[in-house]
Scaffold this motif. Structure first.
Motif, PDB file in Angstrom:
ATOM      1  N   VAL A 105      53.163  32.252  -5.023  1.00  0.00           N
ATOM      2  CA  VAL A 105      53.864  32.338  -6.297  1.00  0.00           C
ATOM      3  C   VAL A 105      53.373  31.200  -7.186  1.00  0.00           C
ATOM      4  N   LEU A 106      52.950  31.559  -8.379  1.00  0.00           N
ATOM      5  CA  LEU A 106      52.487  30.587  -9.363  1.00  0.00           C
ATOM      6  C   LEU A 106      53.529  30.507 -10.470  1.00  0.00           C
TER       7      LEU A 106
ATOM      8  N   VAL B 183      50.499  36.021  -6.997  1.00  0.00           N
ATOM      9  CA  VAL B 183      49.038  36.119  -7.014  1.00  0.00           C
ATOM     10  C   VAL B 183      48.525  36.176  -5.575  1.00  0.00           C
ATOM     11  N   PRO B 184      47.344  36.755  -5.355  1.00  0.00           N
ATOM     12  CA  PRO B 184      46.798  36.815  -4.001  1.00  0.00           C
ATOM     13  C   PRO B 184      46.613  35.414  -3.408  1.00  0.00           C
TER      14      PRO B 184
ATOM     15  N   PHE C  47      54.389  36.074   1.883  1.00  0.00           N
ATOM     16  CA  PHE C  47      53.654  34.818   1.767  1.00  0.00           C
ATOM     17  C   PHE C  47      52.450  34.741   2.702  1.00  0.00           C
ATOM     18  N   GLU C  48      52.275  35.697   3.569  1.00  0.00           N
ATOM     19  CA  GLU C  48      51.063  35.750   4.387  1.00  0.00           C
ATOM     20  C   GLU C  48      49.860  36.150   3.524  1.00  0.00           C
TER      21      GLU C  48
END
Length: 110
Positions: A18-19, A77-78, A13-14
């Motif tokens: 998440v979509l 996703v980034p 998560f850095e």
């Protein structure tokens, strides 16, 4: 991508987010795919493409099974401080050129 013993992806998560895309009640949809993720100077655009199929006639008056589904997908996703725009291909014809429609505009999360 590393999967833990429970088969769940471990997300960094850095660097990623998440979509989740949830279409709600639908018919003849087998999956949701991400067609592209593009970052520009002012936003991140995600284009999603629900994969559908045709079936024969369904008697919608039958109470047991009306053939409905609730398609969803989760995508890594980034991570970005820019707004996230989610577009969906609403073309509807097999083999036709995509027609993109904005479905969501999410403000930056940080």
């Amino acid at each position: 991508m590393y999967m833990n013993p429970l088969e769940c992806p471990v997300v960094d998560f850095e660097n990623y987010m998440v979509l989740a895309i949830v279409l709600g009640k639908s018919f003849n949809c087998v999956e949701i795919r991400v067609a592209s993720i593009e970052e520009s100077a002012d936003r991140v655009s995600v284009t999603s493409d629900p994969k559908t199929h045709q079936t024969g006639w369904i008697d919608r008056k039958q109470p047991k099974d009306d053939g409905s589904v609730y398609p969803y997908g989760s995508f890594i996703v980034p991570r970005s401080p820019k707004p996230l725009i989610v577009m969906e291909d609403v073309q509807g014809m097999i083999g036709g050129e995509p027609i993109w429609k904005e479905r969501a505009r999410l403000s930056p999360l940080f």
